[in-house]
Design an enzyme around this catalytic site. Structure first.
Site, PDB file in Angstrom:
ATOM      1  N   SER A 154      35.122  38.882  40.137  1.00 31.48           N
ATOM      2  CA  SER A 154      35.637  38.810  41.736  1.00 31.48           C
ATOM      3  C   SER A 154      35.525  40.321  41.683  1.00 31.48           C
ATOM      4  O   SER A 154      35.496  40.537  43.394  1.00 31.48           O
ATOM      5  CB  SER A 154      36.519  37.989  41.739  1.00 31.48           C
ATOM      6  OG  SER A 154      36.478  36.451  41.660  1.00 31.48           O
TER       7      SER A 154
ATOM      8  N   LYS B  39      44.479  41.575  49.554  1.00 31.00           N
ATOM      9  CA  LYS B  39      43.849  40.183  48.920  1.00 31.00           C
ATOM     10  C   LYS B  39      45.023  39.231  49.348  1.00 31.00           C
ATOM     11  O   LYS B  39      45.722  38.862  49.160  1.00 31.00           O
ATOM     12  CB  LYS B  39      43.016  39.955  47.523  1.00 31.00           C
ATOM     13  CG  LYS B  39      42.073  38.782  47.677  1.00 31.00           C
ATOM     14  CD  LYS B  39      41.591  38.439  46.332  1.00 31.00           C
ATOM     15  CE  LYS B  39      40.997  37.100  45.737  1.00 31.00           C
ATOM     16  NZ  LYS B  39      40.037  37.835  44.143  1.00 31.00           N
TER      17      LYS B  39
ATOM     18  N   SER C  97      34.644  36.234  44.589  1.00 27.06           N
ATOM     19  CA  SER C  97      35.800  35.579  45.482  1.00 27.06           C
ATOM     20  C   SER C  97      36.594  36.599  46.157  1.00 27.06           C
ATOM     21  O   SER C  97      36.621  36.704  47.454  1.00 27.06           O
ATOM     22  CB  SER C  97      36.684  35.118  44.933  1.00 27.06           C
ATOM     23  OG  SER C  97      38.012  35.398  43.733  1.00 27.06           O
TER      24      SER C  97
END
Ligand code: GLN
Length: 490
Positions: free
Chosen positions: A182, A78, A158
């Protein structure tokens, strides 16, 4: 070579050790899959040169019989994790072409154990969002589609890039972060497994801060076992993070497949939200049955302050964010706006660099922390937070783990909720409590809904008891037999 991308991480590691294929081969196969899947927009940066160099180094170690526990396995990161010399954006424009001169502890741990980095994954800007639509790089498209529809759906957020990449077999697993859901919500929306460990289990050092008292790193993976393998490497005490817990890392994969007989599983009645789709209600009931069949005792529990969790979260998280994001002033890194004096430069930089949702959070956060409102909002929210944590403490006197749905809906269409922040925030209704209380929680795919979209179940455990959580999740995974994959259209 597409079969190499459909392997689980555990199978790939076995294949690598047994020299059925090389790290270079499996890395190449994933790089090709990534190239063919650019339409998903899951990556903000592909790092093929990096990947191949790491893979070749792994192959040398494997040939000598020296490989570590993740040796040669290609994964995604990420873009909230700082990677040494590799652009790290946090999904924002404001960091520009920032290349950190250091590596986050979590990613350093993964490379130490032999993992190979395929690239950096798309995400909501500064991890603020539930649909990946706040990313400066555009939304990620969910590999899943409703049956008979061509509409683009969100993979959640997210960590939408991480979830989509795992679901589409572009990576064997991915790092992600969870401040209010998330990791778990995108896992639920993409038919993958997502683990938010106990606060302090994974170091936050080198992870771009959103709300420091809530942020935790964790994996998104194809199976419960894969998630356990990744978390074992990501975890561990780190003196560079003062909130990192000085405890040993249990052998998480060892807990997967263990009998759950005699475990007491709590079902919190407050998680029955109004307007929850009946299919989610039905899956939850099925989850209860599965665990009962596996020998668990089911106990009704109450978490009475649940309804205050979302409002408290949306005060605490923006408050911390407004403080954490003060450092983006155009001086030391990232973009710099033009201005006649220092204040103008700050203003121009932040006006250009931050997207609307981030600005909204900074405004809310600054407001709730300002003199005159601090007691009414921020302090009150902290008190609520304590009550929520106490609810869990009381429940865990009677049960070993809790079972709830992960998210109140399946994947929704891009654009569906982006105009209405409250509708978007409601996605976090079942996940934020775990962050507020610092507990471990994870999502396991349970079933497909009537339109063929995945739905997840959430398991919550006591602080530092990820082991029990993995055992329960393993039992659910086994009973659910969820083998579905998104049909390839990209
Ligand atoms: N959706 C939540 C938010 O926007 C959670 C985000 C997260 O966990 N990073 O704050």
């Amino acid at each position: 070579m597409s079969n190499l991308t459909s392997l689980t991480l555990a199978d790939a590691l076995r294949g690598l050790r047994e020299k059925r294929f090389s790290s270079e081969e499996i890395t190449q196969a994933h790089l090709q899959a990534i190239e063919a899947a650019r339409g998903l927009n899951a990556f903000v940066l592909e790092t093929p040169d990096h990947a191949l160099a790491m893979a070749r180094a792994s192959d040398v170690r494997l040939a000598r019989g020296e490989g570590s526990v993740l040796e040669g396995a290609p994964i995604g990161v990420k873009d909230l994790f700082c990677t040494n010399g590799v652009r790290s954006t946090a999904g924002s424009k404001i960091l520009g072409e920032f290349r950190p001169p250091y590596e986050s502890t979590v990613t350093a741990n993964l490379w130490r154990d032999g993992a190979v980095m395929l690239g950096k994954l798309n995400m909501d800007e500064f991890a603020m969002g539930s649909s990946n639509e706040t990313s400066a790089f555009g939304p990620v498209i969910n590999p899943w589609k409703s049956r008979g529809s061509n509409q683009s759906l969100t993979p959640g957020g997210s960590s939408g890039g991480s979830a989509a990449a795992v679901a589409a077999d572009l990576v064997l697993g991915a790092t992600a972060t969870d401040t209010g859901g998330s990791i778990r919500q995108p896992a639920s929306l993409t038919g993958t497994v997502g683990v938010k460990p106990t606060y302090g289990r994974c170091s936050r050092w080198g992870v771009v801060a959103f709300a420091s008292s809530l942020d935790q790193a964790g994996p998104i993976a194809k199976t419960v076992e894969d998630a356990a393998i990744l978390l074992r490497s990501m975890s561990g005490h780190d003196p560079k993070d003062s909130t990192s817990l000085p405890t040993d890392v249990p052998d998480f994969p060892n807990f997967v497949g263990r009998s759950v007989k005699g475990l007491r599983i709590g079902v919190p009645k407050e998680y029955r939200s109004d307007g929850m789709p009946p299919e989610i209600e039905a899956l939850w009931a099925k989850g209860v049955e599965w665990l009962k069949d596996a020998g668990c005792d089911i106990v009704d529990v109450s978490l009475p302050h649940t309804k205050y969790a979302l409002p408290a979260y949306y005060i605490i998280a923006p408050a911390e964010a407004s403080s954490n994001l003060a450092r983006y002033d155009g001086m030391r890194y990232g973009i710099r706006g033009e201005g006649a004096n220092l204040t103008d430069v700050y203003e121009a930089t932040r006006a250009e660099g931050f997207g609307d949702e981030v600005k909204r959070r900074i405004l809310i956060g600054t407001y709730v922390l300002s003199a005159g409102y601090y007691d009414a909002y921020y302090l009150k929210a902290l008190k609520v937070r304590r009550r929520i944590a106490d609810d869990f403490t009381v429940a865990f006197e009677r049960v070993d783990a809790l079972l709830t749905p992960t998210a109140p809906s399946a994947a929704f269409a891009l654009g569906d909720k982006s105009a209405d922040p409250i509708a978007m925030y409601l996605n976090d209704i079942f996940t934020v409590t775990v962050n507020l209380a610092g507990l471990p929680g994870m999502s396991v795919p349970g079933a497909l809904d009537a339109t063929g979209l995945p739905l997840g179940l959430q398991v919550i455990a006591r602080p530092l008891d990820e082991g029990t959580m993995f055992s329960v999740a393993g039992a659910l995974e086994k009973a659910a037999g969820f083998g579905a994959k998104a049909e390839r259209w990209w």
